[in-house]
Design an enzyme around this catalytic site. Structure first.
Site, mmCIF file in Angstrom:
data_model
loop_
_atom_site.group_PDB
_atom_site.id
_atom_site.type_symbol
_atom_site.label_atom_id
_atom_site.label_comp_id
_atom_site.label_asym_id
_atom_site.label_seq_id
_atom_site.Cartn_x
_atom_site.Cartn_y
_atom_site.Cartn_z
ATOM 1 N N HIS A 182 -36.168 3.120 -54.726
ATOM 2 C CA HIS A 182 -35.733 4.397 -55.287
ATOM 3 C C HIS A 182 -35.037 4.156 -56.613
ATOM 4 C CE1 HIS A 182 -34.320 8.552 -55.356
ATOM 5 N NE2 HIS A 182 -33.158 8.070 -55.755
ATOM 6 N N ASP A 214 -29.091 18.358 -47.534
ATOM 7 C CA ASP A 214 -29.027 17.870 -48.916
ATOM 8 C C ASP A 214 -29.616 18.901 -49.880
ATOM 9 O OD1 ASP A 214 -28.687 15.872 -51.069
ATOM 10 O OD2 ASP A 214 -30.873 15.977 -51.097
ATOM 11 N N ARG A 241 -24.541 22.324 -55.802
ATOM 12 C CA ARG A 241 -23.894 21.422 -56.763
ATOM 13 C C ARG A 241 -24.425 21.670 -58.163
ATOM 14 N NH1 ARG A 241 -25.577 15.944 -54.610
ATOM 15 N NH2 ARG A 241 -24.533 15.126 -56.444
ATOM 16 N N SER A 276 -26.225 11.944 -51.021
ATOM 17 C CA SER A 276 -27.477 12.674 -51.255
ATOM 18 C C SER A 276 -28.663 11.705 -51.332
ATOM 19 C CB SER A 276 -27.332 13.467 -52.558
ATOM 20 O OG SER A 276 -28.567 13.917 -53.027
ATOM 21 N N LYS A 330 -31.546 10.754 -47.939
ATOM 22 C CA LYS A 330 -33.010 10.939 -48.055
ATOM 23 C C LYS A 330 -33.735 9.634 -47.743
ATOM 24 C CE LYS A 330 -32.744 12.957 -52.187
ATOM 25 N NZ LYS A 330 -31.750 13.873 -52.718
#
Ligand code: URA
Length: 449
Positions: free
Chosen positions: A80, A159, A166, A181, A185
């Site tokens: 990621h 999320d 947010r 967050s 995931k």
């Protein structure tokens, strides 16, 4: 909820029950958005302890489905990036890691960023499908070690809700909220090994290397605490990564790198990400051996073959990518150097904005993107140029868009009179042993010739 907001406002620590109560109410509508927004702002100012951040992450994971990858063979790995300009490393690292024996079933969302996400990029290959029936998907991942789909399951709904709030309340930039967050995931997506790329600089969330290290340390601790093998590279996003920014252009560059090599920054980081996955997955005894194996998969063409297999397995027509006839923007314009000198930098944020204006990124999730458009940066930081040399090429839908992009791209280039030292792309690596400066570990990420 009033009492919980007051507790956090006064610097208190929320318990698991309190966090679960908040998220549950936020999702079923019994807690109004204005109270969640107030809680987010309290967290923004007061922060969260590590323990609280772990609990928040776990409760977000529990708010939805979790993928069970245990039926797949081998070690399941994921990567990621916290988001960068021209970051196509997934398209290069994934096939290399799969070619060396890891199993990768990756979820990739459509991006709301200025440039597309991996899913958007792959859709520039004609016919490529991002939704694949589940049995087919698992069969494909078992056979070729590689599948990439858009998120269809109901993973981490808390999320989605928190992120939307947010985004509207100026509370995105909070370390515990970002860490929870991102990691929720990744944890819900099921991989045992997670390698992160935490970016800093003008084109990234984190402004400087120090804050990126703090975020990486927190995310690695969350994942490790959850029983996963996690590490994180800290990398600069001052300048775009590689040469291409834009969807089809980035797929083309990834294909070129897998076939013939390419820009040194992109090549190094992509191989390092794949090697770290192998190392964390226990498929190599050292980082050096892992890097050597990844380099071999690149040099002997197995990485390229694996990318073709992925694209074809999901319906993609790879003939244009193979024949070299892949880029088809109607208007291609060269950007010429206005003066001789030394490229000191290319502002990643400015490049992202101009590429978005060319049509490669979205403002709203339902916006259509133009896969054909973007820029190709021929000259990169560290290169010397003569006045009149080609700095870059703009790929646009029409001349009007191209003219604006050429003008903007010239302002993104910083051309100095004299050479100067440039910092390395990779700043360091965080693993369960803490932070390692790049200078101390760089020797592991060099292929023996
Ligand atoms: N990316 C995410 O998924 N979440 C954040 O909070 C920030 C970046």
């Amino acid at each position: 909820m009033y009492d919980l907001i007051a507790k956090k406002r006064d610097g208190g620590e929320l318990s698991r029950e309190e966090i679960a109560f908040w998220l549950g109410g936020c999702l079923d509508g019994s807690i109004p958005d204005y109270q969640t927004a107030a809680m987010l702002m309290a967290i923004y100012f007061r922060g969260m302890t590590e323990g609280e951040t772990f609990l928040l992450t776990e409760e977000i994971v529990k708010s939805g489905e979790q993928l069970d990858l245990s039926a797949l063979p081998g070690v399941k790995a994921d990567k990621h990036s916290t988001g960068g300009v021209g970051d196509k490393t997934t398209l290069i690292a994934m096939p290399l890691a799969a070619a060396e024996g890891l199993t990768i079933l990756k979820m990739s969302g459509r991006s709301l960023g200025k440039t597309g996400g991996t899913a958007d990029k792959l859709e520039s290959v004609a016919g490529f499908r991002l939704t694949v029936p589940e049995d087919e998907l698992f069969r494909q991942a078992a056979e070729i070690g590689l599948a990439l789909i858009s998120q269809s399951r109901n993973l981490t709904p808390a999320d989605k809700r928190l992120y939307a709030l947010r985004d509207m309340t100026a509370t995105v930039d909070s370390l515990p909220l970002i860490a929870a967050s991102v990691m929720s995931k990744k944890l819900a997506a099921g991989a045992e090994v997670i390698v992160l790329d935490v970016k800093f600089g003008s084109g990234a969330f984190m402004p400087d290397a120090e804050s990126a290290v703090r975020l990486a340390e927190l995310m690695v601790k969350i994942g490790t605490n959850y029983g996963r093998r996690v590490s994180a590279f800290i990398t600069s996003m001052e300048a775009p990564l590689g040469a291409a920014v834009g969807n089809a252009l980035e797929v083309w560059e990834a294909a070129e790198v897998l076939r013939h090599g390419g820009a040194v920054d992109l090549l190094l980081l992509s191989q390092a990400l794949a090697a770290e996955q192998l190392y964390q997955g226990g498929l190599a005894d050292s980082r050096k051996l892992a890097f050597g194996r990844v380099h071999t998969a690149l040099s002997d063409g197995r990485g390229w073959q694996r990318l073709l297999q992925l694209l074809q397995a999901q319906g993609g027509d790879t003939s244009a990518l193979e024949s070299g006839d892949f880029l088809c923007a109607p208007c291609v314009v060269s950007v010429l150097a206005p003066q001789s000198g030394f490229v000191r930098g290319i502002n990643a944020s400015q490049v992202a904005t101009l590429v978005q204006h060319l049509g490669a990124g979205r403002m709203k999730l339902e916006d259509e993107i133009d896969h054909r458009v973007g820029v190709w940066l021929d000259k990169k930081p560290g290169d010397t140029v003569q006045a009149g040399d080609r700095l870059a090429q703009v790929y646009a839908a029409d001349e009007e868009h191209a003219d604006v992009a050429v003008r903007d791209l010239l302002t993104a280039y910083d051309i100095a009179d004299v050479p100067c030292e440039l910092p390395s792309l990779i700043y360091g690596l965080v693993d369960d042993g803490g932070f390692h400066a790049w200078n101390d570990i760089a020797d592991n990420f060099v292929a023996e010739v």
